[in-house]
Motif scaffolding. Structure first.
Motif, short mmCIF file in Angstrom:
data_model
loop_
_atom_site.label_atom_id
_atom_site.label_comp_id
_atom_site.label_asym_id
_atom_site.label_seq_id
_atom_site.Cartn_x
_atom_site.Cartn_y
_atom_site.Cartn_z
N TYR A 42 8.01 -0.26 4.24
CA TYR A 42 7.45 0.51 3.12
C TYR A 42 7.92 -0.06 1.79
O TYR A 42 7.16 -0.10 0.82
CB TYR A 42 7.86 1.98 3.25
CG TYR A 42 7.17 2.88 2.25
CD1 TYR A 42 5.82 3.19 2.38
CD2 TYR A 42 7.86 3.40 1.16
CE1 TYR A 42 5.18 4.01 1.45
CE2 TYR A 42 7.23 4.21 0.24
CZ TYR A 42 5.89 4.51 0.38
OH TYR A 42 5.25 5.31 -0.54
N LEU A 43 9.18 -0.50 1.72
CA LEU A 43 9.67 -1.13 0.49
C LEU A 43 8.91 -2.42 0.19
O LEU A 43 8.58 -2.70 -0.98
CB LEU A 43 11.17 -1.41 0.61
CG LEU A 43 12.10 -0.19 0.55
CD1 LEU A 43 13.54 -0.62 0.80
CD2 LEU A 43 11.98 0.52 -0.80
N LEU A 45 5.84 -3.07 1.07
CA LEU A 45 4.51 -2.66 0.60
C LEU A 45 4.59 -2.13 -0.84
O LEU A 45 3.71 -2.40 -1.66
CB LEU A 45 3.95 -1.59 1.53
CG LEU A 45 3.39 -2.09 2.86
CD1 LEU A 45 3.10 -0.90 3.78
CD2 LEU A 45 2.11 -2.88 2.64
N THR A 46 5.64 -1.38 -1.13
CA THR A 46 5.78 -0.81 -2.47
C THR A 46 5.96 -1.90 -3.52
O THR A 46 5.31 -1.87 -4.58
CB THR A 46 6.97 0.16 -2.52
OG1 THR A 46 6.76 1.22 -1.57
CG2 THR A 46 7.13 0.76 -3.91
N PHE A 47 6.82 -2.87 -3.24
CA PHE A 47 7.00 -3.97 -4.18
C PHE A 47 5.70 -4.75 -4.35
O PHE A 47 5.38 -5.20 -5.45
CB PHE A 47 8.12 -4.89 -3.71
CG PHE A 47 9.49 -4.34 -3.94
CD1 PHE A 47 9.87 -3.92 -5.21
CD2 PHE A 47 10.39 -4.23 -2.91
CE1 PHE A 47 11.14 -3.41 -5.43
CE2 PHE A 47 11.67 -3.71 -3.12
CZ PHE A 47 12.04 -3.30 -4.39
N ALA A 49 2.71 -3.45 -4.07
CA ALA A 49 1.82 -2.61 -4.89
C ALA A 49 2.21 -2.66 -6.36
O ALA A 49 1.34 -2.69 -7.24
CB ALA A 49 1.88 -1.17 -4.37
N VAL A 50 3.51 -2.68 -6.63
CA VAL A 50 3.97 -2.77 -8.03
C VAL A 50 3.52 -4.09 -8.65
O VAL A 50 3.04 -4.14 -9.79
CB VAL A 50 5.50 -2.62 -8.10
CG1 VAL A 50 6.02 -2.95 -9.50
CG2 VAL A 50 5.92 -1.21 -7.70
N THR A 53 -0.09 -3.89 -9.35
CA THR A 53 -0.35 -3.02 -10.50
C THR A 53 -0.12 -3.77 -11.81
O THR A 53 -0.92 -3.67 -12.76
CB THR A 53 0.56 -1.79 -10.44
OG1 THR A 53 0.31 -1.08 -9.22
CG2 THR A 53 0.30 -0.86 -11.63
N TRP A 82 -7.85 -1.70 -7.05
CA TRP A 82 -6.46 -1.37 -6.74
C TRP A 82 -6.38 -0.42 -5.55
O TRP A 82 -5.59 -0.61 -4.64
CB TRP A 82 -5.79 -0.75 -7.95
CG TRP A 82 -4.31 -0.54 -7.75
CD1 TRP A 82 -3.31 -1.37 -8.15
CD2 TRP A 82 -3.67 0.56 -7.11
NE1 TRP A 82 -2.08 -0.87 -7.78
CE2 TRP A 82 -2.27 0.34 -7.14
CE3 TRP A 82 -4.14 1.74 -6.51
CZ2 TRP A 82 -1.35 1.22 -6.60
CZ3 TRP A 82 -3.21 2.62 -5.95
CH2 TRP A 82 -1.84 2.36 -6.01
N TRP A 86 -4.75 -1.34 -1.90
CA TRP A 86 -3.65 -0.58 -1.32
C TRP A 86 -4.01 -0.06 0.07
O TRP A 86 -3.20 -0.11 1.00
CB TRP A 86 -3.28 0.58 -2.23
CG TRP A 86 -2.31 1.54 -1.57
CD1 TRP A 86 -2.56 2.80 -1.15
CD2 TRP A 86 -0.94 1.27 -1.24
NE1 TRP A 86 -1.45 3.35 -0.58
CE2 TRP A 86 -0.42 2.43 -0.62
CE3 TRP A 86 -0.11 0.17 -1.41
CZ2 TRP A 86 0.88 2.52 -0.17
CZ3 TRP A 86 1.20 0.26 -0.96
CH2 TRP A 86 1.69 1.42 -0.35
N TRP A 90 -1.93 -1.16 3.26
CA TRP A 90 -1.21 -0.13 4.02
C TRP A 90 -1.56 -0.19 5.49
O TRP A 90 -0.67 -0.07 6.36
CB TRP A 90 -1.54 1.24 3.43
CG TRP A 90 -1.01 2.39 4.23
CD1 TRP A 90 -1.70 3.21 5.06
CD2 TRP A 90 0.35 2.84 4.29
NE1 TRP A 90 -0.88 4.15 5.62
CE2 TRP A 90 0.40 3.94 5.16
CE3 TRP A 90 1.53 2.41 3.68
CZ2 TRP A 90 1.58 4.63 5.45
CZ3 TRP A 90 2.70 3.08 3.97
CH2 TRP A 90 2.72 4.18 4.84
N PHE A 145 0.72 9.59 5.44
CA PHE A 145 0.08 9.44 4.15
C PHE A 145 -0.59 10.74 3.68
O PHE A 145 -0.39 11.17 2.54
CB PHE A 145 -0.95 8.31 4.22
CG PHE A 145 -1.41 7.82 2.88
CD1 PHE A 145 -0.51 7.36 1.95
CD2 PHE A 145 -2.76 7.83 2.55
CE1 PHE A 145 -0.93 6.91 0.70
CE2 PHE A 145 -3.19 7.38 1.32
CZ PHE A 145 -2.28 6.92 0.40
#
Length: 305
Positions: A42-43, A45-47, A49-50, A53, A82, A86, A90, A145
């Motif tokens: 998840y981290l 994926l989050t990085f 996504a950031v 963005t 975007w 995502w 995901w 989710f």
């Protein structure tokens, strides 16, 4: 009052029987390992996504020179892009990695675990299919989710019906692995999968370059050389099974696999030299499969042409 201390992995050890009658032992991944792997994925994926963005924001900044409908349409397109990116990341992230030969995402690999097919009782070992991987990962949206969206959409300063529903939903799925002995999440139950420990040790390189490749036994002096017809009966799946058996070194399993291969290829070498026979067969089968892959030919298993 004291009792016997049970090793941590004893309760998680499972034994399955392959169609060839070979007993293979798996250790079900711990709940902590699965949670840690999910957090790491998840981290990642989050990085990602950031970073996406910031990229889209940079592109949008270049559109400020425009005005009117062109700017509005471009901004809407970037927003949709975007959201779509995502959604694909995901779902596609987990599916793509788990469909690979390792059956594991980077998070799972770091935790030393992988996804495997979970055979029904009495049916023997099963193969991990694309349908199972897709099913277990699409269920993650329902498990994680969607309840998170409900929680985030709850009115500020009060719980709200959406918040209560999301909390109960999330809590139910979060606790699901604690109510079954194999630590299965709902996606595993639906897809017929489980997550098991992936042993890191591998066969030494000498197996394919020294004794095994020569096919000569250090015990009896017998020389094992197999022809193309002998090696053509098995593929990559059987090679992995044979590697696991050699790595575990269980005498009963070695004898069982030795007998199965001899029946398949019509050999009668006798007993007492099973490991040398299997090391030679493994080394020569691997060399044959690797040679085929260099020319674009793959044999996934014994059923492939």
């Amino acid at each position: 009052m004291t009792g016997a201390v049970i090793p941590y992995d004893t309760k998680r050890r499972r034994e399955v029987i392959t169609p060839e009658g070979i007993a293979l032992t798996f250790v079900v991944a711990s709940r902590a390992a699965r949670f840690g792997a999910f957090i790491l994925d998840y981290l990642i994926l989050t990085f990602g996504a950031v970073a996406l963005t910031f990229l889209i924001a940079w592109v949008a900044g270049g559109l400020r020179a425009l005005d009117g409908a062109a700017t509005s349409g471009a901004a809407e397109f970037l927003g949709v892009s975007w959201t779509l990116a995502w959604f694909l990341a995901w779902n596609g992230y987990f599916i793509a990695f788990e469909l690979g030969p390792r059956g594991a995402t980077p998070g799972k690999r770091a935790a030393g675990i992988r996804v495997a097919a979970r055979a029904a009782p009495g049916e023997g070992a099963a193969r991990l299919t694309a349908e199972a991987v897709i099913a277990r990962n699409l269920l993650r949206d329902i498990e994680f989710f969607m309840p998170v969206i409900l929680l985030m959409s709850a009115p500020t300063g009060q719980t709200g019906a959406a918040g209560v529903a999301g909390a109960l939903w999330f809590l139910g799925f979060m606790l699901f692995p604690f109510f079954n002995r194999d630590a299965l999440r709902a996606g595993d139950v639906v897809a017929g999968t489980w997550v098991v420990e992936a042993p890191r040790p591998k066969l030494p390189q000498a197996l394919s370059t020294a004794v095994g490749a020569r096919g000569t036994s250090d015990v009896t002096g017998a020389r094992y050389r197999f022809g193309d017809d002998d090696l053509a009966v098995y593929g990559e799946h059987e090679l992995q099974t044979l590697e696991r058996v050699l790595r575990d070194g269980n005498p009963a399993a070695l004898a069982s696999v030795h007998a199965a291969i001899c029946r398949k290829i019509g050999w009668h070498p006798g007993a007492g030299d099973e490991r040398a026979f299997l090391e030679a067969y493994y080394a020569q089968l691997r060399a044959r499969l690797e040679g085929g892959m260099r020319f674009g030919r793959r044999k996934a298993d014994k059923f492939s042409n």
